[in-house]
Design a protein around this motif. Sequence first.
Motif, PDB file in Angstrom:
ATOM      1  N   HIS A   1       0.782  -1.171   0.185  1.00  0.00           N
ATOM      2  CA  HIS A   1       0.010   0.190  -0.070  1.00  0.00           C
ATOM      3  C   HIS A   1       0.908   1.066   0.115  1.00  0.00           C
ATOM      4  CE1 HIS A   1       0.874   0.095   4.170  1.00  0.00           C
ATOM      5  NE2 HIS A   1       0.359   1.433   4.075  1.00  0.00           N
ATOM      6  N   GLY A   2       0.364   2.360  -0.414  1.00  0.00           N
ATOM      7  CA  GLY A   2       0.973   3.713  -0.513  1.00  0.00           C
ATOM      8  C   GLY A   2       0.105   4.574   0.687  1.00  0.00           C
ATOM      9  N   SER A   3       1.087   5.478   1.383  1.00  0.00           N
ATOM     10  CA  SER A   3       0.415   6.220   2.402  1.00  0.00           C
ATOM     11  C   SER A   3       1.048   7.627   2.318  1.00  0.00           C
ATOM     12  CB  SER A   3       0.281   5.482   3.838  1.00  0.00           C
ATOM     13  OG  SER A   3       1.638   5.420   4.265  1.00  0.00           O
ATOM     14  N   ALA A   4       0.333   8.603   2.957  1.00  0.00           N
ATOM     15  CA  ALA A   4       0.954   9.784   3.018  1.00  0.00           C
ATOM     16  C   ALA A   4       0.101  10.633   4.035  1.00  0.00           C
ATOM     17  CB  ALA A   4       1.298  10.551   1.863  1.00  0.00           C
TER      18      ALA A   4
ATOM     19  N   ALA B   1      -4.744  12.751   5.240  1.00  0.00           N
ATOM     20  CA  ALA B   1      -4.053  11.480   5.423  1.00  0.00           C
ATOM     21  C   ALA B   1      -4.792  10.510   4.196  1.00  0.00           C
ATOM     22  CB  ALA B   1      -4.712  10.784   6.721  1.00  0.00           C
ATOM     23  N   VAL B   2      -3.915   9.892   3.444  1.00  0.00           N
ATOM     24  CA  VAL B   2      -4.502   8.872   2.655  1.00  0.00           C
ATOM     25  C   VAL B   2      -3.709   7.675   2.743  1.00  0.00           C
ATOM     26  CG1 VAL B   2      -4.213   8.282  -0.076  1.00  0.00           C
ATOM     27  CG2 VAL B   2      -4.666  10.979   0.597  1.00  0.00           C
ATOM     28  N   VAL B   3      -4.629   6.411   2.553  1.00  0.00           N
ATOM     29  CA  VAL B   3      -4.023   5.114   2.547  1.00  0.00           C
ATOM     30  C   VAL B   3      -4.606   4.579   1.285  1.00  0.00           C
ATOM     31  CG1 VAL B   3      -3.898   2.960   3.480  1.00  0.00           C
ATOM     32  CG2 VAL B   3      -3.509   4.999   4.925  1.00  0.00           C
ATOM     33  N   LEU B   4      -3.645   3.986   0.217  1.00  0.00           N
ATOM     34  CA  LEU B   4      -4.302   3.397  -0.881  1.00  0.00           C
ATOM     35  C   LEU B   4      -3.402   2.031  -1.297  1.00  0.00           C
ATOM     36  CD1 LEU B   4      -2.347   4.476  -3.318  1.00  0.00           C
ATOM     37  CD2 LEU B   4      -3.800   6.393  -3.549  1.00  0.00           C
TER      38      LEU B   4
ATOM     39  N   CYS C   1      -8.879   2.808  -1.556  1.00  0.00           N
ATOM     40  CA  CYS C   1      -8.452   4.385  -1.079  1.00  0.00           C
ATOM     41  C   CYS C   1      -9.174   4.710   0.170  1.00  0.00           C
ATOM     42  CB  CYS C   1      -8.708   5.262  -2.194  1.00  0.00           C
ATOM     43  SG  CYS C   1      -8.293   6.855  -1.704  1.00  0.00           S
ATOM     44  N   SER C   2      -8.598   5.524   0.994  1.00  0.00           N
ATOM     45  CA  SER C   2      -9.281   5.857   2.517  1.00  0.00           C
ATOM     46  C   SER C   2      -8.709   7.420   2.562  1.00  0.00           C
ATOM     47  CB  SER C   2      -9.240   4.985   3.452  1.00  0.00           C
ATOM     48  OG  SER C   2      -9.925   5.301   4.702  1.00  0.00           O
ATOM     49  N   ILE C   3      -9.475   8.167   3.140  1.00  0.00           N
ATOM     50  CA  ILE C   3      -9.064   9.623   3.428  1.00  0.00           C
ATOM     51  C   ILE C   3      -9.482  10.053   4.614  1.00  0.00           C
ATOM     52  CG2 ILE C   3      -9.119  11.992   2.215  1.00  0.00           C
ATOM     53  CD1 ILE C   3      -9.699  10.568  -0.474  1.00  0.00           C
ATOM     54  N   GLY C   4      -8.703  10.766   5.488  1.00  0.00           N
ATOM     55  CA  GLY C   4      -9.107  11.348   6.626  1.00  0.00           C
ATOM     56  C   GLY C   4      -8.498  13.049   6.479  1.00  0.00           C
ATOM     57  N   LEU C   5      -9.195  13.848   6.970  1.00  0.00           N
ATOM     58  CA  LEU C   5      -8.768  15.181   7.131  1.00  0.00           C
ATOM     59  C   LEU C   5      -8.774  15.865   8.580  1.00  0.00           C
ATOM     60  CD1 LEU C   5     -11.385  16.508   4.271  1.00  0.00           C
ATOM     61  CD2 LEU C   5      -8.949  15.864   4.214  1.00  0.00           C
ATOM     62  N   THR C   6      -7.915  16.645   8.866  1.00  0.00           N
ATOM     63  CA  THR C   6      -7.591  17.077  10.078  1.00  0.00           C
ATOM     64  C   THR C   6      -7.962  18.737  10.036  1.00  0.00           C
ATOM     65  OG1 THR C   6      -5.823  15.623  10.615  1.00  0.00           O
ATOM     66  CG2 THR C   6      -5.884  17.542  11.686  1.00  0.00           C
TER      67      THR C   6
END
Length: 290
Positions: A181-184, A201-204, A214-219
């Motif tokens: 997986h890739g994340s950032a 935040a991204v994990v894909l 794909c999953s995305i979180g926002l702060t």
Amino acid sequence: MPVIPGSFAYHRPATVSEAVGLLAQLGEDARALAGGHSLVPMMKLRLATPAHLVDLAGVASLKGIQADGNDIVIGAMTTQHELVGSELLRTKIPILAETSLVIADPQVRYMGTLGGNVANGDPGNDMPAVMLCLGASYQVTGRGGERRIPAREFYQGAYVTALKPGEILTAVRIPVPPAGHGSAYEKLKRKIGDYATAAAAVVLTMNGGKVASCSIGLTNVADTPLWAEEAARILTGSGLDPATVKRAVAAAEAITSPATDNRGPAHYRTKMAGVMLARALARAKERARG
Ligand SMILES: Cc1cc2nc3c(=O)[nH]c(=O)nc-3n(C[C@H](O)[C@H](O)[C@H](O)COP(=O)(O)OP(=O)(O)OC[C@H]3O[C@@H](n4cnc5c(N)ncnc54)[C@H](O)[C@@H]3O)c2cc1C
């Protein structure tokens, strides 16, 4: 402005059951103390005035990072510094070290804990959005026993969480994302040590050049961390071409409702959430195999 906390009684339990017992007995005048790097500043400003602090630092079982089947379980009192140094996390869930390293400065990270960061309920904390992104759950213990709360159901408002009075968070359980997986985690801040103006935040995972998941979180762009489900759905199946990324960014921006504050006007912070998301997607894609 006072910078000295009001007086309080200090308690140092050695076990979870002792800590939970103290919190139940002392009632709403008591607060759990972890690294103290959110609570103590609030006490100095008299925004929090607990009569009792129940320090979790002496509870050895709340420390540590362990694999448990396909999950990694991180004790609540594990510090942000320890997340950076963990070889297990570096290989399995590298977004945790990357996120820790943009929290504050080394002094804060030596003391601040993962449990305190996610239990605090401050929309400015960085770890909660990452936990939504990863599909983590929180293990909590109270007088009524143990339960597990999905991170995606934990945050109800600024400083309002699903924790019931007297419950403590004992561990964070994270399903390990697929190998390759890739994340950032991309965070815009005004200076080193600042909370996010906006962060993503991204994990894909990629398969044959297309996004397989794909999953995305926002702060810090709403009262709670945000899980950008629709944006992730738009990206799934795409090759992250500019037009699709633009549509996903617009979908993510649409769910934000930041405050206008000294980090900028609401509109600017929404747009910066979009910019952070586009950057995180590009970096996660670069890092993914497949
Ligand atoms: C200068 C400075 C800059 C900072 N910058 C950032 C930043 O950029 N990003 C960021 O995310 N954070 C930032 N922080 C906050 C820091 O990460 C804190 O350490 C963290 O938010 C709280 O963790 P703690 O262990 O210090 O918790 P504490 O301050 O001890 O506790 C915080 C709250 O959580 C509750 N709590 C703690 N542990 C538990 C538990 N196990 N169960 C139930 N309730 C619990 C406490 O009762 C309290 O209400 C900053 C702090 C400082 C001082």
